[in-house]
Design an enzyme around this catalytic site. Structure first.
Site, PDB file in Angstrom:
ATOM      1  N   GLY A  35       0.806  -1.209   0.000  1.00 24.81           N
ATOM      2  CA  GLY A  35       0.000   0.000   0.000  1.00 24.81           C
ATOM      3  C   GLY A  35       0.839   1.258   0.000  1.00 24.81           C
ATOM      4  O   GLY A  35       2.061   1.233   0.190  1.00 24.81           O
ATOM      5  N   SER A  36       0.166   2.397  -0.185  1.00 31.07           N
ATOM      6  CA  SER A  36       0.862   3.670  -0.373  1.00 31.07           C
ATOM      7  C   SER A  36       1.555   4.173   0.889  1.00 31.07           C
ATOM      8  O   SER A  36       2.589   4.833   0.806  1.00 31.07           O
ATOM      9  CB  SER A  36      -0.133   4.730  -0.869  1.00 31.07           C
ATOM     10  OG  SER A  36      -1.204   4.891   0.062  1.00 31.07           O
ATOM     11  N   GLU A 112      -1.001 -10.679   3.727  1.00 31.49           N
ATOM     12  CA  GLU A 112      -0.715  -9.700   4.772  1.00 31.49           C
ATOM     13  C   GLU A 112      -1.061 -10.262   6.154  1.00 31.49           C
ATOM     14  O   GLU A 112      -0.326 -10.046   7.124  1.00 31.49           O
ATOM     15  CB  GLU A 112      -1.504  -8.414   4.507  1.00 31.49           C
ATOM     16  CG  GLU A 112      -0.996  -7.630   3.313  1.00 31.49           C
ATOM     17  CD  GLU A 112      -1.897  -6.484   2.917  1.00 31.49           C
ATOM     18  OE1 GLU A 112      -1.418  -5.576   2.222  1.00 31.49           O
ATOM     19  OE2 GLU A 112      -3.092  -6.495   3.282  1.00 31.49           O
TER      20      GLU A 112
END
Length: 232
Positions: A35-36, A112
């Site tokens: 993710g960012s 994750e």
């Protein structure tokens, strides 16, 4: 979102990611999320590897984080070689006041979750927009394509509204790194995340859902560049 707001958003994410990366010490095996926001942590760890001689090994959760870690210069390993990790750092789509989180916006929540539970400490990085008193975002549910209709029916029986996630640049559904579909399932406000998590886990054909109950620490990036750390 205006360019100014985007810049502020990036500053919050950067502050959270860099702050969490400082928890990583020499010799650690580190789970690298997707993710960012966690991308800032990965880049900072890469800088420390290059400039400070930090000796670590990373375990990635997706092709995206693998490519980013390789670009950053972080040596990689696998759970098969290191089944117990020292720490894992990841982002969240939403996290509540009790540190229950919803993840899976990047369709990587199965790996994750495996990586985060394999770690002694699980750190989540987020900007303020991802925090909430209660969870109310749709829960991503990874399902076997063969079981899509059954799982859809079972989620509706639980009061959810499942929608098959469609790809943006190809026809058809999003395919996860594991070769499965994603059902984004809205339950409105989730009053009891533990109970819902258990019910979703018992549905045949569900690979994994996006409710995480194992967050140890939350790093919240603020607009002024400061970071609030919340511990369970």
């Amino acid at each position: 979102m205006t360019e100014r707001n985007k810049s502020a958003d990036s500053a919050e994410k950067r502050a959270a990611g860099i702050a969490a990366s400082r928890a990583v010490e020499p010799g650690m095996v580190v789970g690298l999320g997707t993710g960012s926001t966690v991308a800032y942590a990965i880049r900072e760890l890469g800088r420390r590897v290059r400039e400070e001689g930090l000796e670590i090994l990373g375990v990635v959760t997706s092709y995206q984080s693998e490519m980013l870690a390789i670009e950053a210069g972080i040596p990689l390993t696998t759970l098969a070689q290191h089944p117990e990790l020292d720490i894992a750092i990841d982002g969240a789509d939403q996290i509540d006041s009790n540190l229950y989180a919803i993840k899976g916006g990047g369709a990587a929540h199965t790996r994750e979750k495996i990586v985060s539970i394999s770690a002694k400490r699980f750190l989540v990085v987020a900007d303020e927009s991802k925090t909430s008193l209660q969870l109310d975002k749709a829960v991503p549910v990874e399902v076997l394509p063969f079981a899509k209709e059954l799982v859809t029916k079972k989620i509706r029986n639980l009061g959810g509204k499942p929608e098959l996630r469609l790809a943006l640049r190809k026809d058809g559904p999003v395919i996860t790194d594991n070769g499965n579909f994603i059902l984004d399932s809205s339950f409105c406000v989730i009053n009891d995340p533990e109970s819902l998590a258990l019910k979703l886990s018992t549905i045949p054909g569900v690979i994994e859902h996006g409710i995480f109950s194992n967050v140890d620490e939350l790093y919240i990036g603020k607009k002024d560049g400061s970071v609030e750390i919340v511990k369970k």
